[in-house]
Write an enzyme that holds these catalytic residues in place. Structure first.
Site, short mmCIF file in Angstrom:
data_model
loop_
_atom_site.label_atom_id
_atom_site.label_comp_id
_atom_site.label_asym_id
_atom_site.label_seq_id
_atom_site.Cartn_x
_atom_site.Cartn_y
_atom_site.Cartn_z
N GLU A 136 1.61 7.79 -6.68
CA GLU A 136 2.48 9.17 -6.81
C GLU A 136 2.50 9.68 -8.03
OE1 GLU A 136 5.85 10.06 -4.86
OE2 GLU A 136 4.94 8.70 -2.39
N TYR A 160 12.05 10.04 -7.27
CA TYR A 160 11.15 9.29 -6.93
C TYR A 160 9.89 8.84 -8.23
CZ TYR A 160 8.34 6.16 -5.73
OH TYR A 160 7.61 4.62 -4.96
N LYS A 164 9.52 6.38 -11.60
CA LYS A 164 9.40 5.22 -11.06
C LYS A 164 7.76 4.99 -12.78
CE LYS A 164 7.68 2.22 -8.50
NZ LYS A 164 8.32 0.35 -7.67
P1 NAD Z 1 11.43 -0.66 0.70
O1 NAD Z 1 12.46 0.25 0.13
O2 NAD Z 1 11.74 -0.82 1.66
O3 NAD Z 1 12.50 -1.49 -0.20
C1 NAD Z 1 13.06 -2.09 -1.52
C2 NAD Z 1 13.68 -3.34 -1.35
O4 NAD Z 1 14.44 -2.85 -2.78
C3 NAD Z 1 14.84 -3.91 -0.92
O5 NAD Z 1 15.05 -4.51 0.09
C4 NAD Z 1 16.73 -3.28 -1.00
O6 NAD Z 1 17.76 -3.71 -0.96
C5 NAD Z 1 15.66 -3.14 -2.27
N1 NAD Z 1 16.81 -2.95 -3.31
C6 NAD Z 1 16.66 -1.63 -3.80
N2 NAD Z 1 17.56 -1.86 -5.11
C7 NAD Z 1 18.03 -3.12 -5.65
C8 NAD Z 1 18.65 -3.38 -6.91
N3 NAD Z 1 19.04 -2.54 -7.56
N4 NAD Z 1 18.35 -4.67 -6.71
C9 NAD Z 1 17.78 -5.45 -5.68
N5 NAD Z 1 16.83 -5.08 -5.08
C10 NAD Z 1 17.56 -3.79 -4.82
O7 NAD Z 1 10.42 -0.62 -0.29
P2 NAD Z 1 9.01 -0.31 -0.48
O8 NAD Z 1 8.27 0.50 1.05
O9 NAD Z 1 8.90 -2.08 0.04
O10 NAD Z 1 8.25 -0.42 -1.57
C11 NAD Z 1 8.44 -1.51 -2.61
C12 NAD Z 1 7.80 -1.59 -4.24
O11 NAD Z 1 6.59 -0.68 -4.04
C13 NAD Z 1 8.85 -0.19 -4.37
O12 NAD Z 1 8.91 -0.30 -5.77
C14 NAD Z 1 7.59 1.34 -4.38
O13 NAD Z 1 7.99 1.55 -5.48
C15 NAD Z 1 6.68 0.50 -4.39
N6 NAD Z 1 5.47 1.03 -3.41
C16 NAD Z 1 5.81 1.41 -2.20
C17 NAD Z 1 4.63 2.56 -1.11
C18 NAD Z 1 5.05 2.42 0.02
O14 NAD Z 1 4.01 3.14 0.30
N7 NAD Z 1 6.35 1.92 1.03
C19 NAD Z 1 3.59 2.37 -2.49
C20 NAD Z 1 3.36 1.99 -3.67
C21 NAD Z 1 4.14 1.14 -4.22
O1 DAU Z 2 1.96 7.22 -1.94
C1 DAU Z 2 2.65 5.92 -1.75
C2 DAU Z 2 4.29 6.23 -1.67
O2 DAU Z 2 4.08 6.98 -0.18
C3 DAU Z 2 5.17 5.54 -1.64
O3 DAU Z 2 5.23 5.39 -3.42
C4 DAU Z 2 6.67 5.66 -1.86
O4 DAU Z 2 8.04 4.90 -1.92
C5 DAU Z 2 6.76 5.61 -0.19
O5 DAU Z 2 7.70 6.01 0.59
C6 DAU Z 2 5.41 7.02 -0.08
O6 DAU Z 2 6.12 7.96 0.30
P1 DAU Z 2 5.78 9.68 0.89
O7 DAU Z 2 6.17 10.02 0.26
O8 DAU Z 2 3.76 10.02 0.71
O9 DAU Z 2 5.86 8.76 2.42
P2 DAU Z 2 6.65 9.31 3.08
O10 DAU Z 2 6.33 8.17 4.67
O11 DAU Z 2 7.98 9.64 3.32
O12 DAU Z 2 5.31 11.05 4.08
C7 DAU Z 2 4.27 10.74 4.13
C8 DAU Z 2 3.77 12.58 4.65
O13 DAU Z 2 4.74 12.34 5.38
C9 DAU Z 2 4.49 13.05 3.37
O14 DAU Z 2 3.61 14.26 3.07
C10 DAU Z 2 5.35 13.68 3.48
C11 DAU Z 2 5.28 13.76 5.58
N1 DAU Z 2 6.55 13.78 6.45
C12 DAU Z 2 7.32 12.64 6.38
C13 DAU Z 2 8.17 12.53 7.15
C14 DAU Z 2 9.33 10.79 6.73
C15 DAU Z 2 6.69 14.44 7.23
O15 DAU Z 2 5.89 15.27 7.65
N2 DAU Z 2 7.94 14.57 7.96
C16 DAU Z 2 8.74 13.31 7.53
O16 DAU Z 2 9.43 13.42 8.39
#
Ligand code: NAD
Ligand code: DAU
Length: 355
Positions: A136, A160, A164
């Site tokens: 993102e 967000y 990042k």
């Molecule tokens: P998540 O929200 O599921 O988990 C985040 C974790 O960090 C939680 O366990 C929370 O308790 C902990 N945390 C939050 N604030 C904290 C703090 N101040 N100190 C210590 N711990 C803390 O997130 P996720 O989806 O597992 O994402 C993990 C990482 O990967 C993030 O950095 C996110 O930006 C990155 N990322 C996520 C996605 C995705 O699709 N979920 C994709 C690309 C990158």
């Molecule tokens: O691309 C990587 C990112 O993907 C990570 O860095 C973020 O931590 C992770 O949350 C995710 O971000 P998105 O905003 O893309 O993911 P989310 O699951 O929130 O939404 C995916 C898509 O679906 C987005 O286009 C928004 C849409 N959406 C999401 C929700 C929660 C809906 O249409 N309805 C919903 O209720």
């Protein structure tokens, strides 16, 4: 080489899957999880590894420098896998302050602590700081734009992604200035087990199981590039072991799907796999709701660099991965039901009523 890892955010979605992966593949490595257990963290996620002699869980904040200093030195940490973050775009729109604090200040605090620790270890070349970031930071693509590569300019659009991006810049600067052995990964949307209900795929799975509407933002035409979380963890393993300090690697699934198609596919799978659905067919629960503010249109990752330089490729197709995920949510009601807490309901009402 055996490692001594500090995994920040190890009780969250990707962190949990990564800890499971690492403990299975490298059973002799020391793994210390530091997690603040925010609403998104769940210590029970780590039950499978809690009993191991070389595993330790520490409840703490990455902004708390004394805790980090103490852990780095007493545990003799050589590798940080930094997952901890505020991670949900919608929450960043409702309240950005926590995102700046954890994602920017927290990452800065970790970098400073690790730099000092590494300097006391004669700047050992085996040390690694893996910063797990997101696609993102590159902003939004139009339908015909080429996918994001490692040289795409940063253009974050949400609080967000801006936070990042800020953390990525700090990590990059610590390599450039101090030669701290940092590596950044920018990954596309993950899905799989242990993902908190607020994100698209678990939200749709859970809402179908409780018979609640499936809120699709805007016209549902936004595109995401989906990656199964197990494939992401394998990529991070390869990057820690073979990635080059100072480099960035993009990680993606080669799976671009429009939101509405993804939700329809999930509905089909739920109809097929779930027995006691309150509403069937589940497709009738789909409801188009007001769009997310500043909603990015399309993300897509060009993952050629990690493929050609480190030999990593995704292995799970979207159909296989979604099926595994739907089955996981079907079989883990005991995991997700307690997460639909009063706090979650309050967030839900706030987020979906302003849309
Ligand atoms: P998540 O929200 O599921 O988990 C985040 C974790 O960090 C939680 O366990 C929370 O308790 C902990 N945390 C939050 N604030 C904290 C703090 N101040 N100190 C210590 N711990 C803390 O997130 P996720 O989806 O597992 O994402 C993990 C990482 O990967 C993030 O950095 C996110 O930006 C990155 N990322 C996520 C996605 C995705 O699709 N979920 C994709 C690309 C990158
Ligand atoms: O691309 C990587 C990112 O993907 C990570 O860095 C973020 O931590 C992770 O949350 C995710 O971000 P998105 O905003 O893309 O993911 P989310 O699951 O929130 O939404 C995916 C898509 O679906 C987005 O286009 C928004 C849409 N959406 C999401 C929700 C929660 C809906 O249409 N309805 C919903 O209720």
């Amino acid at each position: 080489m055996s490692r001594r890892l500090l995994v920040t955010g190890g009780a969250g979605f990707i962190g949990t899957n990564f800890v499971h992966h690492w403990c299975q593949v490298y059973p002799d490595d020391r793994v210390v999880v530091l997690d603040a257990l925010t609403y998104a963290g769940n210590r029970l996620n780590l039950a499978l590894v809690e009993g191991r002699a070389n595993f330790r869980f520490v409840h703490g904040d990455i902004c708390d420098r004394p805790i980090i200093d103490e852990l780095l030195s007493t545990e003799n940490i050589d590798t940080i896998a930094h997952f901890a973050a505020e991670s949900h775009v919608d929450r960043s729109i409702l309240g950005p302050a926590a995102f700046v604090q954890t994602n920017v200040v927290g990452t800065f605090t970790l970098l400073e602590a690790f730099r000092q620790h590494w300097e006391t270890k004669a700047k050992s070349s085996n040390y690694r700081f893996l910063h797990v970031s997101t696609d993102e930071v590159y902003g939004s693509l139009s339908p015909d734009d080429p996918a994001f590569s490692e040289t795409t300019p940063y253009a974050p659009n949400s609080p967000y992604s801006a936070s990042k991006a800020g953390s990525d810049h700090l990590v990059r600067a610590y390599y450039h200035t101090y030669k701290l052995p940092t590596i950044i990964t920018n990954c596309s949307n993950n899905y799989g087990s242990y993902q908190f209900p607020e994100k698209l795929i678990p939200l749709m799975c859970i809402n179908t199981l409780i018979g609640q509407s499936l809120p699709v933002y805007g016209d549902g035409q936004n595109v995401r590039d989906w990656l199964y979380v197990g494939d992401h963890c394998r990529a991070l393993d390869v990057v820690i072991n073979y990635g080059k300090p100072g480099e960035t690697y993009n990680i993606g699934g080669n799976n671009e799907v429009k939101n509405i198609h993804l939700v329809e596919l999930l509905c089909q799978m739920m109809d097929e796999l779930a027995t006691n659905l309150p509403v069937r067919p589940t497709k009738q629960l789909i409801t188009f709701v007001k769009d997310r503010q500043g909603h990015d249109q399309r993300y897509a990752i060009n993952a050629n660099k990690i493929k050609t330089e480190l030999g990593w490729m995704p292995s799970v197709t979207i159909t296989e991965g979604l099926r595994l995920t739907v089955e996981w949510y079907l079989n883990h009601r005991d995991w997700w039901e307690p997460l639909l807490s009063e706090e979650y309901q309050a967030y839900y009402r706030k987020n979906y009523s302003v849309k």
